[in-house]
Design an enzyme around this catalytic site. Structure first.
Site, PDB file in Angstrom:
ATOM      1  N   LYS A 200     -22.987  40.197 -30.977  1.00  0.00           N
ATOM      2  CA  LYS A 200     -22.757  39.415 -29.765  1.00  0.00           C
ATOM      3  C   LYS A 200     -21.824  38.220 -30.000  1.00  0.00           C
ATOM      4  O   LYS A 200     -21.525  37.874 -31.130  1.00  0.00           O
ATOM      5  CB  LYS A 200     -24.104  38.930 -29.202  1.00  0.00           C
ATOM      6  CG  LYS A 200     -25.011  40.090 -28.752  1.00  0.00           C
ATOM      7  CD  LYS A 200     -24.378  40.896 -27.644  1.00  0.00           C
ATOM      8  CE  LYS A 200     -25.354  41.830 -26.956  1.00  0.00           C
ATOM      9  NZ  LYS A 200     -25.596  43.088 -27.670  1.00  0.00           N
TER      10      LYS A 200
HETATM   11  C1  PLP Z   1     -26.899  44.458 -21.651  1.00  0.00           C
HETATM   12  C2  PLP Z   1     -27.888  44.258 -22.754  1.00  0.00           C
HETATM   13  N1  PLP Z   1     -29.123  43.842 -22.459  1.00  0.00           N
HETATM   14  C3  PLP Z   1     -30.045  43.636 -23.409  1.00  0.00           C
HETATM   15  C4  PLP Z   1     -29.761  43.848 -24.736  1.00  0.00           C
HETATM   16  C5  PLP Z   1     -30.826  43.628 -25.756  1.00  0.00           C
HETATM   17  O1  PLP Z   1     -30.516  42.569 -26.603  1.00  0.00           O
HETATM   18  P1  PLP Z   1     -31.352  42.315 -27.927  1.00  0.00           P
HETATM   19  O2  PLP Z   1     -30.853  43.273 -28.956  1.00  0.00           O
HETATM   20  O3  PLP Z   1     -31.053  40.880 -28.307  1.00  0.00           O
HETATM   21  O4  PLP Z   1     -32.783  42.507 -27.613  1.00  0.00           O
HETATM   22  C6  PLP Z   1     -28.494  44.275 -25.103  1.00  0.00           C
HETATM   23  C7  PLP Z   1     -28.223  44.490 -26.519  1.00  0.00           C
HETATM   24  O5  PLP Z   1     -27.315  44.999 -27.025  1.00  0.00           O
HETATM   25  C8  PLP Z   1     -27.529  44.497 -24.095  1.00  0.00           C
HETATM   26  O6  PLP Z   1     -26.295  44.927 -24.389  1.00  0.00           O
END
Ligand code: PLP
Length: 403
Positions: A200
């Site tokens: 990210k």
């Molecule tokens: C659009 C979206 N929402 C939620 C997430 C979940 O994030 P995390 O891996 O920090 O839980 C991601 C992760 O890649 C994502 O791309």
């Protein structure tokens, strides 16, 4: 055209564009992060504590929210935001099918039903014009996703939510730097949740942040993310001495740690500088692909939006190519270029097909994008030469396989 070893795709035995594999989404980690991690390791306090609290404060300031509640992941944060919104069994939550499975999975976690609404073909975000038709007496919340870092139309979404008494929980996993009509994403809705996953724009390896302007909700979220025990329970082993604590509700183990926040504090300080680098790469891609009939580049930002520039996604035009998307990705890999797919629409994942009977054709825009999209590397860690290598590899592959 004569085919030389340089122009022959590596997947066919030609010479790859570069000798070292370019990892998709490799983070830019500075010496400051490394020193901060070392300082934390030497301090004797590596779990949730003072550095996480500082990171929360500075992050909330950056997105102009009153509160930042750090969590172990965006997924954990979305789960908690749903609980704090009172969403539970029998309820419905409106979201986009063009997202990571986590967005819908958390709705399942609270026993509610994700209701998908198709995206706008150009912005790739949930189409506000289609939301109202999906609202039922069971609808409790809307979870828009700022796809690739492009902010959703938050005026339209907030207006619908207000008129129907719904909570808005923004999935801002891609959108730390984004703003809509001058308002920072993170400052607008009741809850916004960010991701600090490894790929990210701001990374703590794993991690996330919920932002809110609601004092009572912030207080509850702080309790929920750490076992449901009282707010300052993390201090129970600190110099301030052991204080009795008790569980006020059955909470979760969803906290961030000071080890992770050591990365976050410095990543945040460089957030705008990194965006400037990614914007330069973005422009180079736009120019580098402008004359390729097989490649559709991202739509330019609208005047109302500040794009966080998280993913540079091209759409392949299958009618202009003799290979399919998987073969294209494989050909790029052979040129030593990593890439990604964002996303296979969630309603087509096995669980959602089985549970709700979704089928291909249900959300045509999300499906069309999902079947043609390829994300190219766009990290601030990339050098201009890396970007030129990606451009050269894409051009080589689509030129060789042009129909
Ligand atoms: C659009 C979206 N929402 C939620 C997430 C979940 O994030 P995390 O891996 O920090 O839980 C991601 C992760 O890649 C994502 O791309």
């Amino acid at each position: 055209m004569t085919v030389t070893r340089e122009s022959l795709p590596a997947v066919e035995g030609g010479q790859p564009v570069r000798s070292q594999f370019l990892v998709f989404g490799a983070p830019l980690i500075g010496e400051e992060e490394i020193q901060e991690v070392v300082d934390t390791l030497r301090s004797g306090w590596i779990g949730f504590g003072p550095k996480s609290l500082r990171f929360e404060e500075e992050f909330a300031q950056y997105v102009r929210a009153k509160h930042g509640i750090s969590v172990g992941s965006c997924t954990a944060g979305l789960h908690l935001a749903l609980i704090a919104s009172g969403v539970g069994p029998g309820d419905e939550v409106i979201t986009t099918p063009l997202t990571f499975a986590a967005t819908a999975n958390v709705v399942e976690h609270v026993g509610a039903r994700p209701v998908f609404v198709d995206v706008d073909r150009e912005t790739q975000n949930i189409d506000p014009a289609r939301i109202e038709a999906a609202i039922t007496p069971r609808t409790r919340a809307i979870m828009p996703v700022h796809m690739a870092g492009r902010p959703c139309d938050m005026d339209a979404i907030s207006d619908i939510a207000d008129r129907h008494g719904l909570t808005v929980i923004e999935d801002a996993a891609h959108a730390v730097e984004a703003a809509w009509r001058g308002k920072k994403i993170g400052s607008i809705s009741q809850f916004t949740v960010f991701s600090f996953y490894a790929t990210k724009n701001l990374t703590t390896a794993e991690g996330g942040m919920i932002t809110t302007n609601d004092d009572a909700a912030a207080e509850r979220l702080r309790i929920l993310r750490l076992h449901g025990i009282s707010k300052d329970a993390w201090k129970r082993y600190s110099a301030s001495g052991f204080t009795p604590y008790e569980a006020v509700e059955p909470g979760y183990k969803y906290n961030l740690t000071d080890l992770q926040s050591s990365l976050g504090l410095h990543q945040l300080r460089r957030i705008e500088a990194n965006l400037t680098i990614r914007r330069r790469h973005w422009k180079a891609y736009d120019v580098g692909f402008a004359d390729l009939p097989a490649v559709e580049t991202p739509a330019p930002p609208r005047p109302e939006e500040r794009h966080a520039g998280h993913l540079y996604t091209i759409l392949l035009r299958p009618e202009r190519l003799t290979i399919d998307r998987s073969q294209f990705i494989e050909a790029l890999r052979a040129e030593n270029i990593g890439s990604g797919i964002h996303f296979t629409p969630v309603h087509l994942h096995a669980y959602y097909r089985k549970r709700y009977g979704y089928r291909p054709g249900d959300f045509p825009n999300a499906e069309e994008i999902g079947s043609r999209t390829v994300s190219l590397p766009l990290s601030a860690k990339l050098t201009d030469q890396d970007v030129q290598d990606v451009i050269a590899a894409v051009r080589k592959v689509v030129t060789h396989y042009a129909r």
